[in-house]
Design a protein around this motif. Sequence first.
Motif, short mmCIF file in Angstrom:
data_model
loop_
_atom_site.label_atom_id
_atom_site.label_comp_id
_atom_site.label_asym_id
_atom_site.label_seq_id
_atom_site.Cartn_x
_atom_site.Cartn_y
_atom_site.Cartn_z
N ASP A 24 -13.63 17.58 -35.48
CA ASP A 24 -14.18 18.45 -34.42
C ASP A 24 -15.60 18.03 -34.06
O ASP A 24 -15.97 17.98 -32.88
CB ASP A 24 -14.17 19.92 -34.85
CG ASP A 24 -12.78 20.53 -34.88
OD1 ASP A 24 -11.88 19.95 -34.22
OD2 ASP A 24 -12.59 21.55 -35.56
N LYS B 212 -16.83 16.61 -30.40
CA LYS B 212 -17.93 17.20 -29.64
C LYS B 212 -18.98 16.15 -29.29
O LYS B 212 -19.52 16.15 -28.17
CB LYS B 212 -18.57 18.33 -30.43
CG LYS B 212 -17.70 19.57 -30.51
CD LYS B 212 -18.35 20.65 -31.34
CE LYS B 212 -17.42 21.84 -31.47
NZ LYS B 212 -18.01 22.88 -32.35
N THR C 174 -19.94 15.10 -25.50
CA THR C 174 -21.34 15.18 -25.06
C THR C 174 -21.80 13.84 -24.49
O THR C 174 -22.48 13.80 -23.46
CB THR C 174 -22.23 15.59 -26.25
OG1 THR C 174 -21.75 16.81 -26.80
CG2 THR C 174 -23.67 15.76 -25.80
#
Length: 150
Positions: free
Chosen positions: A18, A22, A26
């Motif tokens: 996870d 992310k 980003t």
Amino acid sequence: MSSNSEQERERLKEEYKDHYRKIRETKEKLRRSKYVRNVNEALHQMNADQLLENVDEFLGKVRTKMSLIEARLDVAMEHILEQPDDISELDEELKKERARESLKKIKADMGLLYREIEKQAEELHAEKTIGPGTRSESDSTDNKNDSDIA
């Protein structure tokens, strides 16, 4: 106890996945925002009046050249059509050769036109403002730091 450690390892594995998802999302958002920023900067820096004037001038030159070539083609076609049909000394091969020569001349004229168009386009000093060719030093160092994180 081994089942607890297995479960803990799986839980940590999912957390890491996870976390890296992310980070990747980003980075992608950052890349897209830089692209949009570059486009916006390029649009704000454009001088629309000067650009339109240059394009109009360029198109005028192209139209003039095309008119000249079309006129030459018309004259050549009239010359071919005005020849009497009963020319017995010219056989079919001679007619084909003249047609080939006319075609070569027209192609040469078109090639010259293309070269002149390219030259005029270079004279407009069009510069690439968006894309990988315009990366600054800070962008390249940012990418190095990003790859170190991942």
